[in-house]
Each structure stands twice: as C-alpha cells, then as structure tokens.
Design a protein around this motif. Structure first.
Motif, PDB file in Angstrom:
ATOM      1  N   ALA A 192      40.466  50.534  34.481  1.00 37.14           N
ATOM      2  CA  ALA A 192      39.510  49.915  35.401  1.00 37.14           C
ATOM      3  C   ALA A 192      39.332  48.434  35.087  1.00 37.14           C
ATOM      4  CB  ALA A 192      38.174  50.641  35.285  1.00 37.14           C
ATOM      5  N   VAL A 193      38.930  47.685  36.110  1.00 36.93           N
ATOM      6  CA  VAL A 193      38.759  46.239  35.943  1.00 36.93           C
ATOM      7  C   VAL A 193      37.584  45.890  35.034  1.00 36.93           C
ATOM      8  CG1 VAL A 193      39.852  45.656  38.148  1.00 36.93           C
ATOM      9  CG2 VAL A 193      37.372  46.036  38.071  1.00 36.93           C
ATOM     10  N   SER A 194      36.606  46.789  34.899  1.00 41.86           N
ATOM     11  CA  SER A 194      35.458  46.485  34.040  1.00 41.86           C
ATOM     12  C   SER A 194      35.882  46.293  32.587  1.00 41.86           C
ATOM     13  CB  SER A 194      34.391  47.571  34.142  1.00 41.86           C
ATOM     14  OG  SER A 194      34.955  48.842  33.928  1.00 41.86           O
ATOM     15  N   GLY A 195      37.057  46.785  32.227  1.00 41.36           N
ATOM     16  CA  GLY A 195      37.582  46.530  30.883  1.00 41.36           C
ATOM     17  C   GLY A 195      37.799  45.057  30.623  1.00 41.36           C
ATOM     18  N   THR A 196      37.989  44.281  31.682  1.00 40.81           N
ATOM     19  CA  THR A 196      38.170  42.829  31.548  1.00 40.81           C
ATOM     20  C   THR A 196      36.826  42.111  31.544  1.00 40.81           C
ATOM     21  OG1 THR A 196      40.158  43.174  32.881  1.00 40.81           O
ATOM     22  CG2 THR A 196      39.547  40.892  32.452  1.00 40.81           C
ATOM     23  N   GLY A 197      35.769  42.795  31.959  1.00 39.03           N
ATOM     24  CA  GLY A 197      34.445  42.189  31.969  1.00 39.03           C
ATOM     25  C   GLY A 197      33.866  41.997  33.360  1.00 39.03           C
ATOM     26  N   GLN A 198      32.634  41.476  33.385  1.00 40.84           N
ATOM     27  CA  GLN A 198      31.905  41.336  34.645  1.00 40.84           C
ATOM     28  C   GLN A 198      32.660  40.480  35.659  1.00 40.84           C
ATOM     29  OE1 GLN A 198      29.057  43.043  35.422  1.00 40.84           O
ATOM     30  NE2 GLN A 198      29.453  42.239  37.463  1.00 40.84           N
ATOM     31  N   LYS A 199      33.363  39.449  35.177  1.00 39.96           N
ATOM     32  CA  LYS A 199      34.041  38.544  36.114  1.00 39.96           C
ATOM     33  C   LYS A 199      35.178  39.244  36.861  1.00 39.96           C
ATOM     34  CE  LYS A 199      36.910  36.513  32.428  1.00 39.96           C
ATOM     35  NZ  LYS A 199      36.668  37.650  31.501  1.00 39.96           N
ATOM     36  N   ALA A 200      35.767  40.245  36.219  1.00 43.21           N
ATOM     37  CA  ALA A 200      36.840  41.005  36.882  1.00 43.21           C
ATOM     38  C   ALA A 200      36.260  41.997  37.890  1.00 43.21           C
ATOM     39  CB  ALA A 200      37.690  41.737  35.847  1.00 43.21           C
ATOM     40  N   ILE A 201      35.098  42.556  37.574  1.00 47.49           N
ATOM     41  CA  ILE A 201      34.391  43.409  38.543  1.00 47.49           C
ATOM     42  C   ILE A 201      34.090  42.580  39.784  1.00 47.49           C
ATOM     43  CG2 ILE A 201      32.272  44.739  38.956  1.00 47.49           C
ATOM     44  CD1 ILE A 201      32.162  45.269  35.901  1.00 47.49           C
ATOM     45  N   ASP A 202      33.583  41.366  39.560  1.00 45.84           N
ATOM     46  CA  ASP A 202      33.271  40.466  40.676  1.00 45.84           C
ATOM     47  C   ASP A 202      34.529  40.131  41.479  1.00 45.84           C
ATOM     48  OD1 ASP A 202      30.680  40.510  39.717  1.00 45.84           O
ATOM     49  OD2 ASP A 202      30.813  38.559  38.705  1.00 45.84           O
ATOM     50  N   GLU A 203      35.637  39.930  40.767  1.00 48.99           N
ATOM     51  CA  GLU A 203      36.874  39.559  41.461  1.00 48.99           C
ATOM     52  C   GLU A 203      37.379  40.687  42.372  1.00 48.99           C
ATOM     53  OE1 GLU A 203      39.610  36.723  40.011  1.00 48.99           O
ATOM     54  OE2 GLU A 203      41.284  38.129  39.970  1.00 48.99           O
ATOM     55  N   LEU A 204      37.361  41.919  41.882  1.00 42.85           N
ATOM     56  CA  LEU A 204      37.792  43.038  42.737  1.00 42.85           C
ATOM     57  C   LEU A 204      36.860  43.171  43.943  1.00 42.85           C
ATOM     58  CD1 LEU A 204      39.500  45.485  43.516  1.00 42.85           C
ATOM     59  CD2 LEU A 204      38.229  46.850  41.846  1.00 42.85           C
ATOM     60  N   ASN A 205      35.560  43.049  43.683  1.00 49.46           N
ATOM     61  CA  ASN A 205      34.596  43.091  44.781  1.00 49.46           C
ATOM     62  C   ASN A 205      34.890  42.026  45.831  1.00 49.46           C
ATOM     63  OD1 ASN A 205      32.379  44.836  45.317  1.00 49.46           O
ATOM     64  ND2 ASN A 205      31.633  44.419  43.250  1.00 49.46           N
ATOM     65  N   GLN A 206      35.151  40.812  45.366  1.00 49.58           N
ATOM     66  CA  GLN A 206      35.418  39.700  46.280  1.00 49.58           C
ATOM     67  C   GLN A 206      36.702  39.932  47.069  1.00 49.58           C
ATOM     68  OE1 GLN A 206      33.242  37.078  46.791  1.00 49.58           O
ATOM     69  NE2 GLN A 206      34.603  36.788  48.542  1.00 49.58           N
ATOM     70  N   GLN A 207      37.734  40.422  46.371  1.00 50.06           N
ATOM     71  CA  GLN A 207      39.014  40.659  47.058  1.00 50.06           C
ATOM     72  C   GLN A 207      38.872  41.739  48.132  1.00 50.06           C
ATOM     73  OE1 GLN A 207      42.001  41.382  44.028  1.00 50.06           O
ATOM     74  NE2 GLN A 207      42.136  39.222  43.476  1.00 50.06           N
ATOM     75  N   ILE A 208      38.067  42.752  47.848  1.00 51.76           N
ATOM     76  CA  ILE A 208      37.835  43.826  48.815  1.00 51.76           C
ATOM     77  C   ILE A 208      37.103  43.273  50.044  1.00 51.76           C
ATOM     78  CG2 ILE A 208      36.454  45.926  49.186  1.00 51.76           C
ATOM     79  CD1 ILE A 208      39.003  46.461  47.634  1.00 51.76           C
TER      80      ILE A 208
ATOM     81  N   VAL B 126      38.479  43.007  53.949  1.00 53.59           N
ATOM     82  CA  VAL B 126      37.784  43.570  55.105  1.00 53.59           C
ATOM     83  C   VAL B 126      37.512  42.497  56.166  1.00 53.59           C
ATOM     84  CG1 VAL B 126      35.588  44.614  55.849  1.00 53.59           C
ATOM     85  CG2 VAL B 126      36.807  45.551  53.882  1.00 53.59           C
ATOM     86  N   SER B 127      37.205  41.279  55.694  1.00 54.80           N
ATOM     87  CA  SER B 127      36.924  40.208  56.661  1.00 54.80           C
ATOM     88  C   SER B 127      38.176  39.411  57.012  1.00 54.80           C
ATOM     89  CB  SER B 127      35.835  39.280  56.105  1.00 54.80           C
ATOM     90  OG  SER B 127      36.305  38.635  54.946  1.00 54.80           O
ATOM     91  N   ALA B 128      39.345  39.924  56.591  1.00 57.49           N
ATOM     92  CA  ALA B 128      40.633  39.281  56.887  1.00 57.49           C
ATOM     93  C   ALA B 128      40.691  37.837  56.407  1.00 57.49           C
ATOM     94  CB  ALA B 128      40.956  39.377  58.385  1.00 57.49           C
ATOM     95  N   SER B 129      40.010  37.564  55.282  1.00 59.79           N
ATOM     96  CA  SER B 129      40.090  36.236  54.647  1.00 59.79           C
ATOM     97  C   SER B 129      41.206  36.255  53.600  1.00 59.79           C
ATOM     98  CB  SER B 129      38.761  35.908  53.953  1.00 59.79           C
ATOM     99  OG  SER B 129      37.686  36.030  54.858  1.00 59.79           O
ATOM    100  N   PRO B 130      41.699  35.076  53.215  1.00 60.96           N
ATOM    101  CA  PRO B 130      42.741  35.047  52.174  1.00 60.96           C
ATOM    102  C   PRO B 130      42.199  35.609  50.855  1.00 60.96           C
ATOM    103  CG  PRO B 130      42.383  32.860  53.121  1.00 60.96           C
ATOM    104  CD  PRO B 130      41.336  33.750  53.686  1.00 60.96           C
ATOM    105  N   ILE B 131      43.028  36.352  50.165  1.00 66.37           N
ATOM    106  CA  ILE B 131      42.628  36.949  48.888  1.00 66.37           C
ATOM    107  C   ILE B 131      43.050  36.012  47.750  1.00 66.37           C
ATOM    108  CG2 ILE B 131      43.109  38.865  47.300  1.00 66.37           C
ATOM    109  CD1 ILE B 131      43.113  40.711  49.724  1.00 66.37           C
ATOM    110  N   ARG B 132      42.071  35.638  46.918  1.00 65.57           N
ATOM    111  CA  ARG B 132      42.348  34.740  45.789  1.00 65.57           C
ATOM    112  C   ARG B 132      42.230  35.491  44.462  1.00 65.57           C
ATOM    113  NH1 ARG B 132      37.861  31.428  48.537  1.00 65.57           N
ATOM    114  NH2 ARG B 132      37.505  33.653  48.849  1.00 65.57           N
ATOM    115  N   SER B 133      43.030  35.063  43.480  1.00 65.22           N
ATOM    116  CA  SER B 133      42.987  35.667  42.146  1.00 65.22           C
ATOM    117  C   SER B 133      42.722  34.586  41.109  1.00 65.22           C
ATOM    118  CB  SER B 133      44.324  36.340  41.830  1.00 65.22           C
ATOM    119  OG  SER B 133      44.643  37.275  42.831  1.00 65.22           O
ATOM    120  N   ASN B 134      41.743  34.840  40.257  1.00 63.76           N
ATOM    121  CA  ASN B 134      41.454  33.907  39.165  1.00 63.76           C
ATOM    122  C   ASN B 134      41.519  34.604  37.822  1.00 63.76           C
ATOM    123  OD1 ASN B 134      40.751  31.528  40.769  1.00 63.76           O
ATOM    124  ND2 ASN B 134      39.090  32.814  41.511  1.00 63.76           N
TER     125      ASN B 134
END
Lengths: 336, 336
Positions: free
Chosen positions: A157-173, A177-185
């Motif tokens: 799971a992404v939570s193994g990387t920490g809160q910022k990775a949880i946020d990143e998966l949430n943002q990508q999802i 859904v809103s058909a915006s570009p998906i970014r990875s940091n």
C-alpha cells in the motif's frame, strides 16, 4: 501500577499518528505523552486521550524525562536523534531502517523473537512492515517444520511511503475522475491504476533495498539459514500490504496441521474458506491488529512446499502496533 | 494476394473490439468482416476500416461463408457455437478456456509453439492471458537452460474480466471520490484500493481455475515436465497484467547471457535499467503488442534461479493479438 513518559518522534506522520492511536487503544500506561516532530511543526496541537497536547521540536534535550521514545521519523533523522535520546536516558524503539542490521541493536517482533529484547542497549529496531507480517505467519511453521526457502512477492500500500503518498494517490484518482492530467511527485510514475516493482532505492545487485530488507531481516530475526527471494511491488491500495508467499520446508506436513498451527499462532487470524470466497483482503485488514493468513494450499510443484496469502495493516502491525508491543514487552519483562 | 472472410464472435466485448482493432492495425487481408454477437445486440453498427458494418447474431448458419472465426464469447457459448462454426467450414480460433486442454485442439502461442498448428482439426485454442505473456518471456530461456520450476504471482487488470469489470472499477473510483457507498457486482468484493487473490472459480484443491490454467497450459504449450506454482491476484489496474516470475533452471547461466537472449527473443522487449528507474509497467504496456521484461536478476536463494517482472497488455498479446497472430500463421503456413 507504574506509568511511563512516552515520546513519539514524527508524531504528525502517518505512522506517528498511528502510534499515538495505538497507545490510546491498548491503554498503555502513559504518565506523560510527548509528541515530537520537526521544528516547523512545533506548536501544533493534537488530542491524546481526549486532551490537547502541544507538539514540541524533536531536538537535543527533549528526551531527558522520557522513558520510552517511539521513533518514526525516517532513517536520516533517526541516525542523528536516536543516540541523543539514548544518551538522555530514553529507551528508543525505532521504526526506520537506520539501525536494524546493527549487531548491537535487537530487531524484534514480539510474537517471533521477544527474547532478543533482553540484550538491548537502549536502542531497539522495529522491522520493516513487509518482514513483520511475513514472519508472524511463518514463525510457527518454521518451529514445526523448518523453513528452507521463501519466495515472496508483495502487493504494498502507498501508506508505507507516508502521508504524502496517500495524498498523491488520492490526487491522482481525483484527477482521473475529472479527466485532468495525472502528475507524480512522490513516486517516479503514476501509481493509480498501475503496479510499480520498485520500493525504496535500487542496490548494486539490482534488487531494491526493500527486497533485501526482507532477506536480511528474516535472517536476523528468524533464522540465518533461511534463503529468501523477494520481489516488492507498490500497488494502488491505501492501506494494508498483501503478500504471496511460497515456502519450501524441510519436513513433510499434513495440510490440516498447518491450519491448526496457524489458527493457534499468536497474532494470526486464519481467513480461508474458498467455498464462501473468504480470504484475507487489504480493505478488511485496515485498522486491524492481526496478521491475516489465507489461500493456504500445498504447493504442487515441489516436495514440502506451501503457498500462503498474508495481509496486514502496514501502519498497525507493520509499524505502530509492533513498536507499542515492543514497549509493552519491555514493561512486562522489566527491561526498562 | 488472397483475402479472407473473418468472423469475430463476441464482437462487442472488450476482447472482440480489440480483435477488430488488431485486424485493422496489422492489415490482415480481410475480404469480408463479419461481427457476430448475442441476438439482442444484432443490428448494432460498428466501424471497420472506416466503413459501417452491422453486427449479426452468432447462430447456426452464420459461419457458412467464413474462413476464420475469432471467438471471444466465453466458454459456455464457445462449447455450443465453435463446433457449429467448424462444421460450417470455418477455422475457429477460440479465446475461451472451453477447448484449451482438449487433446484434439492445439493450444498455440505463435512465438512459442507455432508448429502445433499443423495438426489442427478446425479448432485452435488461444491460451489464457497470464500464460501467454509468461511463456513468451520464458520460452527462449527454456530452450537454452531448461526450466525446472516456476513460482509465479500475478497482478492482473480488471479488463481480463471484461467490459463490465472495467465499468465497475470506474464506478467504484467515482463513488469513492464523491464519498458515495461503493457497490460490487462483478467481483465479490470491492476491487478499488484492494487486491483480490481470487480469479475465476475455486477448485477442489483450493487453487483457483486461473492458477491451474497457468500450470496445465504451461505443460501443454512449453513442456510437460515443468513444475509450476501460481498465485493469481486481481488488482485495481484497468489494463495490462504484471507478473512476478521466479524460475529455477537446470543449467547454470551468466546473467549477461539472459539479457542477450531476451533482447533478441521474438515478441519480447527488455525494459531494465534500475539506475534510471526503468522497468515494465502496466500503464506503459497498454495498447502495445510486446511482452515487456525487466527486473532481471539472479535469485540469490537457489542455484540457477532467476527473477523476472513481465508485463503485457492482457487484451492485446494476452487475447486479441495472439488470436490474430494465429490467423496470420495459418495463412503463412498455408494451413487453412
């Protein structure tokens, strides 16, 4: 009953928050709770046992009145701060990889090798999340049949990387859904709808550090003679790691015995009823203390082979809970 | 050059659509295209090579003028319709599991065992998606070193279950973002943010049918003496299956040789540069024809052991493309 002054270092991180919650839920005898974090977070208020507590800076001097310091601040911070905390009189239980392979530091899973706590010198290491859940499941089988070799593939799971990775998966999802570009940091590539065979850094032998942690930590905690081959993979799950574990044992077994042993093993819950489509799952392990074991079946490709599917909450048993259990064991065994 | 009358059965399904697209993209010599589907879908118009074509009912009589029928209509439909199509003079390439283990039916991956086509009796089976990508990667290694045993864990996309599962993951993601309750119909549990160690039905030996397909199909296609242990897992990825493959070979190898062999293997693209964080990924395999192989490293736990990470588009090489390649090979070898 004696109570203890407990510091949580990295108190605002994903694991730190879980450590505080675990101390509350298990009613650890806390006299004073001392949440510590980086200087810029000092002053933040958190709630512990219903009362507000102010986060202080994790720095020299902060550990003078502390009995046990639970560290989850990353390896770099731990290398600097843990020896300071020990020098100031605290016993440190460190969740990072900084000290795990140090010969002077016990690496402990309370269900597996609690006796290693007896020789601690102030610093105790919490194993890697992937290693903990694997060894809680395998220890009783090793005792009975002797494990020769393990081939493990993880679904982490992404939570193994920490809160910022949880946020990143949430943002990508949300962007999907809103058909915006998906970014990875946080990760080098998109984690949503993907599987990344890359956890922690790559080493010279082309294994990742996460993969070699599973090898070296298994050898230190359970048995130096067990051969381990690991492939560790991040998948788009928020919480709980799953593991496909293939084991070759030295002695023959009857499959019913395996069920019996696992059902009475400490920390293990067997979830295995194919007729009812019951098996361990990440979404059901979330927030749970146990290591869930299922898909228990004889490996038909080799003598004395066994396949298991093992799932646990990586922030609980994989991190916060195991650290608190170490603290509990130190108290029980009078090793403070 | 001769052109052929091609039927696609299940033309409106996820694989059927991909079969039509693949025929177009590879410029298969199509004289007449005949998209067939269930009666209630008859009359639907699709576009093929820029022209509208009407979907007809897949039923007795529909195959009288057909040279090759590419079937992707599920095992139940195939058991009834494929013999009818053969009796009406078509050669059937069937993507379902209905005929794969039939002794009278060749099970073919063109890069692996094209010669099996020579003894076809009108019906040819397309292997399971998970098996195809594994064997495309392993065939050249088996030729050189002799594979003794395979331990594989899969990370499979929802599109393997069909369009309705793609829709279900999409819906669950949307419900998650809008904080609506998540419902499951296609899978027994939520697939979003989860990992399900359950693909196809459970069998009496507590393996899933998907897992035993990988065993039996490997034995039929590559070598009956290879031992296979499989754990097959569905993850929240739309498209492309990933596989963690551990191989024990009979002969010793030099790792550089493995890279050389795989780089020149038909259908394989090596993506393996840990220093640059390059490895195969589901999101990059989507829409691609190749089987991508990376994370190539010696298994340190056993003699002559090797680990691989293998990714391919399950709808392309795992289904539609392999079926079209079989049709192409039938034409090339004059086996119609």
């Amino acid at each position: 009953m004696r109570k203890y002054n407990i510091a949580v270092v990295g108190a605002l991180g994903a694991v730190g928050r879980e450590m505080l919650k675990t101390l509350e839920q298990r009613e650890f005898p806390v006299e004073v709770i001392k949440p510590l974090d980086i200087l810029s977070n000092a002053g933040t208020e958190i709630i512990f046992q219903g009362k507000p507590v102010v986060v202080q800076a994790a720095e020299t001097g902060a550990f003078k009145d502390v009995d046990i310091a639970l560290f989850s601040a990353g390896a770099d911070a731990s290398k600097i701060l843990a020896p300071i905390a020990v020098a100031e009189g605290a016993i440190v239980v460190d969740n990072s990889s900084a000290w795990r392979m140090d010969d002077d530091v016990p690496l402990v899973i309370p269900e597996v090798n609690p006796d290693a706590l007896s020789w601690h010198k102030g610093l105790i290491a919490n194993p890697n999340c992937s290693t903990i859940q694997m060894l809680v499941a395998l220890k009783p089988l090793h005792d009975q049949y002797g494990i020769k070799r393990i081939v493990v593939s993880t679904y982490q799971a992404v939570s193994g990387t920490g809160q910022k990775a949880i946020d990143e998966l949430n943002q990508q999802i949300q962007d999907y859904v809103s058909a915006s570009p998906i970014r990875s940091n946080v990760y080098p590539y998109q984690i949503a709808f993907n599987a990344l065979p890359h956890i922690d850094i790559f080493l010279e032998n082309n294994y990742t550090k996460e993969e070699m942690k599973m090898v070296h930590e298994t050898n230190k905690i359970l048995d130096k003679n067990i051969s381990v081959s690991a492939t560790t993979v991040r998948i788009p799950v928020f919480r709980s790691h799953s593991e496909s574990i293939n084991v070759e044992m030295k002695k023959p077994f009857v499959l019913d015995e395996i069920f019996t042993i696992l059902k009475s093993a400490p920390g293990v819950v067997v979830v295995d009823n194919p007729a009812e489509a019951q098996y361990p799952m990440a979404i059901e392990a979330e927030g749970q203390d146990s290591v869930f074991v299922g898909r228990i079946r004889r490996d038909l490709s080799i003598e004395n082979g066994l396949n298991l599917w093992v799932v646990a909450d990586n922030l609980r048993k994989g991190a916060a809970l195991n650290a608190v259990q170490i603290a509990e064991t130190l108290v029980q065994k009078n090793l403070l």
